[in-house]
Write a protein that holds these residues in place. Structure first.
Motif, PDB file in Angstrom:
ATOM      1  N   GLY A 178     -14.508   4.624   7.272  1.00 18.32           N
ATOM      2  CA  GLY A 178     -15.136   5.229   6.106  1.00 18.32           C
ATOM      3  C   GLY A 178     -16.338   4.410   5.659  1.00 18.32           C
ATOM      4  O   GLY A 178     -17.096   3.910   6.488  1.00 18.32           O
ATOM      5  N   LEU A 223      -6.870   0.601   7.376  1.00 21.00           N
ATOM      6  CA  LEU A 223      -7.924   1.543   7.012  1.00 21.00           C
ATOM      7  C   LEU A 223      -8.371   2.309   8.247  1.00 21.00           C
ATOM      8  O   LEU A 223      -8.490   1.733   9.325  1.00 21.00           O
ATOM      9  CB  LEU A 223      -9.125   0.815   6.408  1.00 21.00           C
ATOM     10  N   THR A 242      -8.765   7.796  -0.505  1.00 21.31           N
ATOM     11  CA  THR A 242      -8.784   8.709   0.634  1.00 21.31           C
ATOM     12  C   THR A 242      -9.097  10.087   0.066  1.00 21.31           C
ATOM     13  O   THR A 242      -9.118  10.260  -1.157  1.00 21.31           O
ATOM     14  CB  THR A 242      -7.423   8.742   1.369  1.00 21.31           C
ATOM     15  N   ASN A 276     -11.016   7.660   5.544  1.00 13.53           N
ATOM     16  CA  ASN A 276     -10.325   8.866   5.990  1.00 13.53           C
ATOM     17  C   ASN A 276      -8.839   8.794   5.694  1.00 13.53           C
ATOM     18  O   ASN A 276      -8.224   9.794   5.325  1.00 13.53           O
ATOM     19  CB  ASN A 276     -10.550   9.083   7.492  1.00 13.53           C
ATOM     20  N   ASP A 277      -8.240   7.615   5.878  1.00 11.80           N
ATOM     21  CA  ASP A 277      -6.828   7.404   5.567  1.00 11.80           C
ATOM     22  C   ASP A 277      -6.603   5.916   5.373  1.00 11.80           C
ATOM     23  O   ASP A 277      -7.353   5.089   5.898  1.00 11.80           O
ATOM     24  CB  ASP A 277      -5.935   7.937   6.697  1.00 11.80           C
TER      25      ASP A 277
END
Length: 133
Positions: A65, A62, A9, A79-80
């Motif tokens: 991304g 997730l 991340t 992103n995270d």
């Protein structure tokens, strides 16, 4: 034979270890990755990453991304991300209920889009917890 999986991340390395197999949620559906997979770069959707590690399946939530797969190396930039085992089930369920309520009272396109994204993120976290129960 194994794969080297690295999940990153912007703030931290969430996972960096060898795995036997993964199932990744992409924008065009889920893909399974085994050793010697063909090289590919793909967009990662908000969803669950399933990891086969030491003959046990683990989950990770997730938040969208990209992933690059090649030469038995998988790099996932998102992103995270949260490991399913690190998510508090009660907090995740509360967040889901709040997201559902926010979607019901959303007005205008922007609020509806943001509420839908928040709901998808919340559902993914609950799914990651439930997959390991």
């Amino acid at each position: 034979m194994t794969l080297n999986l690295c999940v990153l991340t912007p703030n931290r390395i969430v996972w960096d270890s060898e795995v036997k197999e993964i199932i990744l949620s992409t924008n065009s559906g889920q893909i399974g990755v085994l050793p010697n997979h063909a090289p590919i770069a793909t967009a990662v959707d908000i969803g669950i990453l399933r990891i086969r590690f030491n003959d046990q399946w683990l989950t990770m939530a997730l938040m969208g991304g990209f992933a690059r797969i090649g030469n038995n190396e998988i790099t996932v930039l998102v992103n995270d991300a949260e490991k399913g085992s690190d998510i508090d089930p009660q907090e995740a369920q509360q967040t889901l209920e709040i997201a559902q309520a926010n979607l019901r009272k959303a007005e205008g396109k922007r609020q509806i889009i943001e509420a839908n994204l928040a709901l998808r993120r919340a559902r993914t976290r609950v799914e990651a917890v439930n997959a390991i129960s």
